[in-house]
Structure formats: C-alpha cells, structure tokens
Scaffold this active site. Sequence first.
Site, PDB file in Angstrom:
ATOM      1  N   ASP A 102       0.944  -1.087   0.143  1.00 38.83           N
ATOM      2  CA  ASP A 102      -0.223  -0.055  -0.069  1.00 38.83           C
ATOM      3  C   ASP A 102       0.818   1.302  -0.006  1.00 38.83           C
ATOM      4  OD1 ASP A 102      -2.160   1.827   0.827  1.00 38.83           O
ATOM      5  OD2 ASP A 102      -3.162  -0.032   1.052  1.00 38.83           O
ATOM      6  N   HIS A 166      -3.856   6.329   3.351  1.00 40.64           N
ATOM      7  CA  HIS A 166      -4.503   5.166   2.698  1.00 40.64           C
ATOM      8  C   HIS A 166      -3.778   3.607   3.542  1.00 40.64           C
ATOM      9  CE1 HIS A 166      -5.689   2.174  -0.198  1.00 40.64           C
ATOM     10  NE2 HIS A 166      -6.846   2.789  -0.443  1.00 40.64           N
ATOM     11  N   SER A 493     -11.134  -0.431  -1.045  1.00 37.73           N
ATOM     12  CA  SER A 493      -9.903  -0.441  -0.287  1.00 37.73           C
ATOM     13  C   SER A 493     -10.038  -0.894   1.110  1.00 37.73           C
ATOM     14  CB  SER A 493      -9.075   0.747  -0.580  1.00 37.73           C
ATOM     15  OG  SER A 493      -8.654   0.962  -1.874  1.00 37.73           O
TER      16      SER A 493
END
Length: 700
Positions: A102, A166, A493
């Site tokens: 990620d 994220h 996600s």
Amino acid sequence: MGNLPKGGALSISSFHTNMLQEVVGSSASKYLLRSYKRSFNGFVAELTREEMKRLSAMKGVVSVFPNEKKQLLTTRSWDFMGFPQKVTRNTTESDIVVGMLDSGIWPESASFSDKGFGPPPSKWKGTCETSTNFTCNNKIIGARYYRSSGSVPEGEFESARDANGHGTHTASTAAGGIVDDASLLGVASGTARGGVPSARIAVYKICWSDGCFSADILAAFDDAIADGVDIISLSVGGSSPNDYFRDPIAIGAFHSMKNGILTSNSAGNSGPDLASITNFSPWSLSVAASTIDRKFLTKLVLGDNQVYEDSISLNTFKMKDMHPIIYAGDAPNRAGGFTGSESRLCTDDSLDKSLVTGKIVFCDGSSRGQAVLAAGAAGTIIPDEGNEGRTFSFPVPTSCLDTSDTSKIQQYMNSASNATAKIERSIAVKEESAPIVASFSSRGPNPVTTDILSPDITAPGVQILAAWTEASPLTDVPGDKRVAKYNIISGTSMSCPHASGAAAYVKSFHPTWSPAAIKSALMTTGNPTPMNVKTNTDLEFAYGAGHLNPVKARNPGLVYDTGAADYIKFLCGQGYSTENLRLITGDDSSCTKATNGTVWDLNYPSFTLTTRDGKTVTRTFARTVTNVGSAVSTYKVKVTASPGLTVKVEPSVLSFKSLGQKKTFTVTATAAGDELKLTGSLVWDDGVFQVRSPIVAFAF
C-alpha cells in the site's frame, strides 16, 4: 514472470542482462532497472516500443507489459459481521504476518503499538528499511519501499512512512491493535481494532501521490513472498486486464499462491457497471464493498426550522450559531475578473471575501471547499453529484444535498428577508438496510473467464473508521490545518483488509491450510441472507458468495481445495501454451489432452455457466471437498434454484469417516437461454455445518 532458474540471484541478474543485450546491445546494464530474483523470475527495463516488441518475440519470454500506473481504491464493522472483540482466538495469532502492499504506514499510531509483543516469529526473514524518519517495532516487523519511476514526489517520505493515509488505514483495519476512544476528531468515538490485533504487520510501500506502478507491485510481491508473510493484502487496482499474465497483481498473486500465501484484493471502485471488476484472478480473493449498520448524518437547520440531512459530508466542526446564507452567484470576485456565472460554482478564487466572510455559501457546483475556505466563509451548501455510498471530509462545515433539497433551500433563500442556517456536527445513526453493496463497488462477471463468479465475497467498505497519517491535513485543501489520528473513508480498499484480517484469523487456527482452502472457508460461510435482493439488484455479481463471516469461516466443515497444478490445468484450458506455462511454473508442466482442464472442473467454491445467443445450455461441474469438520459425518445436499435453472447433484449424500478425507461429486446445471440471469445455491449440510456455494447462470 516464471519460477527462479537454478544458479542463484547473481546468475539471474546476468541472465537478464544477456537477454537485454540481444535487444539494446552492449549497454544493456544501463537499461536494466530491477531484477526480480527472490521469489520469481522477471525484470524491469527501460525500452522503446520497438524494443519491447523485439523482447516479446524472444524465446523464453512469457509477457512484456508497460510499467502502468494503478490507483489506491479508497469500528463498528467487525461487530457488524458478528466478530466481537472477545471472539475466540488462537495464541498463534502473534505468529501470523500480514503483508500490506500500500502507501506505507504511520508507525507512531496507537494502532501499531507493540506493547505486550515479543520478538518477531523465528520464520520471519524480512527486514526493516530504517531511515531518519522511520523505525519498526515488534508489531511492525518489516518495512520496505519501492520507487521505480523517477524521483520521490514532493511531500512524500523516502521511506515506508505514509504521507497519504491510505496504507495506515488498511493496515489498522486488517491487523491494528485495540485502541479505545478512537474517533475522527470527535466523530464516531469508540474502540478501533483490526481483525487480528495480535498479528504482525510487514509494510511494502508501493504507492505514492502519483500512483502505484506495476514494477513496484511486482518487486513487493517478490520480497513479501521471500520474507515469509502469511497473507498479502492489496487494495490497489486499475483498468480491467484482458489477460491474467499481463496483470502484475494477478502474476504476483499466482506466485504467492504457489508459495502458500493467499492474496486478498479489492474488487475495484468502478461500479455499478457490470464487468467493471479489476481484480479477479481465481487464485486470489476478490472483495466487494458493502455498508454496515451505522451511517453518519450531517444536519442543515434553516432559520425557519426546516431540517435537511445528508450522508455524504463528514462534518467535524461545531457550529454554535445561525449564520446568514448567501448565494455564490451574488458574490463574484470581480477584482479577480470573475462573474456571477463563474462564482456560482464556487470555483477557486471566484468568491469575494468581503461578501462571504462569516456566511454560509450556497453553491451550484460541487467543490472541494477551497474557494469558500479561502474567502473566510462559515460553511457551504453544495449539490450531491452522484456520490452514493461515498463520504467526504471538507475544510469547512458542509451540507451536500440532492437537487430536490437544494431547490427547497433556494426557495427559502428567495422568500426570507434574512435567510440563515446552521450546519451541525455529523452524528452516527442506525442504518437499518445494511448490508447493501455500495454503488461504487465494481461488479462481475469476470471479464476474462465469464464462467468463474467474481467478486468472491463482500465485506464492510463504507464509512470505515481506522488509523490515519499525521503527516498531512485531513483534506488536501490549502488552508485546512486539521490533523487526524483516525479517519472515516469508503472504498473496496476498506473492504479488502477486512477480508485480509479474516483470512489471517482463519490461518492462525489452520496454519497448514492452502490459500484455496482459506478462500473456500471464507466463501462457503459467506452469508447471502442479509443481501436484500431489492437493494442488491446485481445479486452475486455484486456480492459473490455473500457477506463475510469470520467466526464461521474458522470452522467451515468442508473446503474446496485447489493447488498450483489445478490452476495449470485451468490455464491450459484457457489457451495458454506449454512453453509459457513452463516459464511460469519452472517445471515440466505441459498442456496435453489429459491436462487441458475446463473451467467447469476447476475446484472453485461457486458454480457459474454462461448462455449465449438465447440458447439453453447445460454444464457439468466436477468438485472435490475435503472434510475439516467432524471426523465422522454425513452431509446431505440441499439445492435451491430460480425458475429456468435446473440443478442435479450426484451423489446427493457424502459420508466421511475421518478428517482430511476427500469426496468427489458432480453438479449438472441447465439454464434456459431466454433468461438474462438465474441464481441458486448448493448447500452440503450435516446438521452442524452448512457449506454453501452460489450457482449463477447468465446470458452474455
């Protein structure tokens, strides 16, 4: 991207250089950017389009594809799945390592504290690439970063540290520790936790502010496999590939599968169009996103006591008093050359600060809020332009409403001599209709192999609270100074790490299970019952086998196990050549009549058949289940099918005398060709375990 040849890493690099010399000449080493040499065989090189064609034609080359850019696909959720904080856990959970591919991680977050953790498990072979701004601990036991395309973007860290948020969010969702009093600046206060809070995390930073590049994705897979992770979680996607082996994620997941590691992928955020799914290789787990039984509402209170609610904006601000409302079209920044026709949309720099300071600005266009913040506005009212299922933070108090509501507000503004309003702080309320697959969640069918159901499962992915980076403000709007330790965002996600955490939970109880066995356990215990057909009209193309249920997945009763050899047969049936297969597998695999398997014989935990040209079609599926439930047990089949779909199972009873025993059965399904979509299910039931597989037939 095949298996490693004999001779070691040094000979691999030399081999890659020699191959390049045949294409670019003696300066090959100058163009060789990276060799994949830990877990599989491949390299990254800087080539022209013509050189790429010449390399593609060389003997021994499986595929050549550009270093394309993919994108990140952007806690009540575990309780909603019936997975409480005090669920039964195995002491070996602390030996599980979840590999997060990620945007990095914020190691100082309370979610990644290593209090109470011992040293990393002895099997761990990874490393922590430390820097002046990053160190690991006994929770985050590995950290690497990759950047194949140019220099590190401005504002990023040249380390595994997360500047985006994220990666921190997904890592804490999958395996974050238990943190009390977590909230988004006071909104949604409660306990945050990951699916396996005692597990370790290994970070592989592949994503930057300008995207996630194929070369870096493959490099991370190469390292993660060799480092010894148990589960790989990858919330990244792009356009739908038309070939499994021209997709770096499918390639990496294939090699992780061969090494006993399940890859959990987000399905994509390109819904609700059919066949919009971006990650769907049968050897990985594809996860859709759905709602939980909590949503956030922001109330707009007008001066005449009318109240309007929206679930798009997340407002962390406390607005105590009523404020005047002004129409943006009446406040153009004329000194800057703007007219009312431009300022009404609240575009950057278009508003007159002297007219809007301290007021709530009514905009005709949906904006990030930069113009109203810069002009000193107290808040803003904007139209919702198709943001169903998504949630956003804004730099000022914001109400995001549909056109019917904004029209009524305009009427109030036109009729009142002194129109005022107040935008209240967002509150959490019960969402009675959950779970609903989010509109943005990518749908099936599988665009490469239509007779494999995709996605595999759905999990919470809407308005998920999890850890966040403190390196950047909450929004990317200049002037927004808020920094949050936890954030609420939506996307597949967010659903992917829920499935990754569930897979790690199952792995902690069954460390020897194959990736396919873990995937089967998650799918066959998926719950389709709450997926209301009125609100989930795409049915299995939206949610696959159903809603994730980690507790049941721990003991599924039976599993549909599949190994590399089975996928090889499947690929032979898909038209891959013997030469390409051998380059991928590194052995003497070949596509013969005996190994040319059909898609219907792949031991998959679901059944799909495609009808074409309005013709009735009949397919026979061969399946084998392995007993992992009660040693002595008898399972009887239960079949449901919509009109137009007939299903016959032989035998209809499976009797087991020991754990690990395997039984084979066939399913013959016939679908009427004049129906667009038919659905059903097959359940093996021994009175204790119910092992369910969806059946789908559709016209394509």
